[in-house]
Motif scaffolding. Structure first.
Motif, mmCIF file in Angstrom:
data_model
loop_
_atom_site.group_PDB
_atom_site.id
_atom_site.type_symbol
_atom_site.label_atom_id
_atom_site.label_comp_id
_atom_site.label_asym_id
_atom_site.label_seq_id
_atom_site.Cartn_x
_atom_site.Cartn_y
_atom_site.Cartn_z
ATOM 1 N N VAL A 102 24.590 20.050 31.023
ATOM 2 C CA VAL A 102 25.187 20.618 29.811
ATOM 3 C C VAL A 102 25.730 19.510 28.912
ATOM 4 O O VAL A 102 25.548 19.524 27.685
ATOM 5 C CB VAL A 102 26.282 21.626 30.197
ATOM 6 N N GLN A 127 31.286 26.138 22.738
ATOM 7 C CA GLN A 127 30.438 26.981 23.575
ATOM 8 C C GLN A 127 30.055 26.281 24.868
ATOM 9 O O GLN A 127 30.057 26.895 25.946
ATOM 10 C CB GLN A 127 29.188 27.384 22.786
ATOM 11 N N ILE A 131 30.887 27.593 28.572
ATOM 12 C CA ILE A 131 29.765 27.871 29.473
ATOM 13 C C ILE A 131 29.933 27.103 30.778
ATOM 14 O O ILE A 131 29.688 27.644 31.877
ATOM 15 C CB ILE A 131 28.435 27.514 28.784
ATOM 16 N N ARG A 132 30.359 25.866 30.679
ATOM 17 C CA ARG A 132 30.567 25.072 31.893
ATOM 18 C C ARG A 132 31.666 25.681 32.759
ATOM 19 O O ARG A 132 31.553 25.715 33.992
ATOM 20 C CB ARG A 132 30.921 23.643 31.501
ATOM 21 N N VAL A 134 32.485 28.872 32.816
ATOM 22 C CA VAL A 134 31.964 30.117 33.384
ATOM 23 C C VAL A 134 31.064 29.824 34.582
ATOM 24 O O VAL A 134 31.133 30.491 35.622
ATOM 25 C CB VAL A 134 31.211 30.910 32.296
ATOM 26 N N VAL A 135 30.196 28.826 34.444
ATOM 27 C CA VAL A 135 29.313 28.459 35.562
ATOM 28 C C VAL A 135 30.130 28.007 36.765
ATOM 29 O O VAL A 135 29.841 28.389 37.912
ATOM 30 C CB VAL A 135 28.341 27.356 35.114
ATOM 31 N N LEU A 187 35.407 34.564 25.724
ATOM 32 C CA LEU A 187 33.971 34.644 25.443
ATOM 33 C C LEU A 187 33.714 34.992 23.980
ATOM 34 O O LEU A 187 32.774 34.477 23.362
ATOM 35 C CB LEU A 187 33.327 35.690 26.362
#
Length: 403
Positions: A102, A127, A131-132, A134-135, A187
């Motif tokens: 990412v 973003q 995203i990182r 969330v992963v 989010l």
């Protein structure tokens, strides 16, 4: 002798093989990083060498532990511990690899669009950060579930939980309503382009820059290096100012309260010279006008422009300071003053000394002998005053009789 050498060979061989494989992998990644300096991927992948070596070591020990014949009474417990270590190592390595991929993608995108569209770069950065996170959260939850399922008792409990997942979901949703609200708000901020990392915002009267955005909270760094931490749901439910929305260019104002005799044309020329010497001014526009007037002063406003919020602050303070200094040196009469001149009486007859105004056409009364001389008289005794009064009264009566 065999009982000592067997576990030593198994454990020692696993550790040595792990170190050799880790060193060889790190060496290959370092060479790839030197050969491809345009991408940071290979250098970022080196951060995963610790979980990589831990995974190799746990897998080797798990596969060869039966041959070591060490602590045979606790074989099942040691095997479960090694399995848990393997699961944790895999999760750790997946998070590091995902972060490297990412971060590499964001770096390439930023290098291409940083000059043309900095606002879009900040949006992608926000973003990518979320995203990182969330992963990482998903991988952590999956790894924790896999660890729990290695225990037979937890498997039974897991089957029961799946049977009642609907009821438990409702209960959990009611109990964690605030947390879930912040999660979905995070989010929404990430993909709704509402606020981004690096944006200049005004929240509750505080001016600052967005420093960090997570799934639950947002951190704003103020101009005096303070940090304001707020839940992300605040930005989806309450109004706030975002000075970086759209283009970062800004227009600022500077006010002075000056005397009515201030040289406006000279001030306009001086403002132009000040802005030309100020590197923070972007050269788009400037103006100087009178916006208000009071009985003693007038309000003069200067309008200036700059590239972003930081530069507009620099331009404003520079213009304010240098203009005041120039007025004090070249046109001191233009600075606001307090009038101390004597008040002028309105046209008309002057008031009498005893406080009563004389009406028009009235002849002033004749002065007594002591008033015409202008000399100070000594006070008369009470007897003299009485005699004088009586004499005056008699004179008045005689005059009346003669008439």
């Amino acid at each position: 002798m065999e009982d000592v050498l067997r576990p030593l060979i198994v454990v020692g061989g696993s550790v040595v093989l792990t170190l050799v494989l880790g060193w060889a992998t790190d060496r290959l990644l370092r060479k790839a990083d030197e050969q491809h300096p345009e991408t940071p991927l290979w250098g970022l992948l080196r951060r995963a060498r610790i979980p990589y070596q831990l995974l190799i070591c746990a897998a080797l020990l798990r596969g060869s532990y039966d041959q070591a014949r060490l602590f045979e009474d606790h074989r099942e417990g040691i095997g479960r511990i090694l399995t848990l270590v393997m699961i944790g190592s895999v999760a750790w390595m997946v998070i590091r690899i995902a972060a490297a991929v990412v971060e590499t993608s964001y770096t390439r995108y930023a290098n291409v669009h940083r000059e043309r569209s900095p606002a879009r770069v900040r949006r992608v950065r926000t973003q990518v950060t979320l995203i990182r996170r969330v992963v990482s959260a998903v991988v952590g939850v999956v790894a924790a579930a896999a660890m729990l399922l290695t225990f037979p008792a937890m498997r039974t409990a897991g089957a029961s939980l799946l049977a009642s997942a609907g009821v438990l979901g409702i209960v959990a949703g009611v109990a964690a309503q605030s947390t879930l609200g912040n999660l979905f708000a995070g989010l929404q901020i990430a993909f709704g382009d509402m606020v981004r990392i690096g944006d200049t915002v005004v929240v509750d009267g505080e001016w600052g820059t967005v420093e960090e955005i997570t799934l639950t909270f947002l951190t704003v760094r103020t101009w005096d290096e303070r940090r304001i931490t707020m839940p992300v749901s605040y930005f989806t439910s309450k109004p706030f100012e975002n000075w970086s929305r759209g283009t970062p260019q800004m227009t600022g104002t500077v006010f002075w309260h000056l005397d009515h005799s201030a040289p406006l044309e000279a001030m306009r020329d001086r403002l132009r010279d000040i802005l030309r010497e100020c590197p923070a001014w972007d050269g788009r526009a400037y103006n100087l006008t009178v916006t208000d007037s009071t009985p003693s002063t007038m309000e003069v406003r200067a309008l200036v422009t700059a590239r972003d919020a930081d530069d507009i602050w620099t331009v404003r303070v520079a213009v304010r300071e240098r203009m005041i200094r120039w007025l004090a040196e070249e046109h001191p009469y233009a600075l606001p003053r307090v009038s101390t001149a004597a008040a002028e009486l309105p046209p008309g007859p002057a008031p009498e000394s005893d406080g009563h105004r004389r009406s028009p056409g009235t002849v002033p009364a004749a002065r007594g002998p002591h008033e015409s001389t202008g000399k100070r008289e000594t006070p008369a005794s009470p007897t003299s005053a009485t005699n004088t009064t009586n004499t005056t009264s008699s004179t008045s009566s005689t005059s009346t009789d003669k008439r």
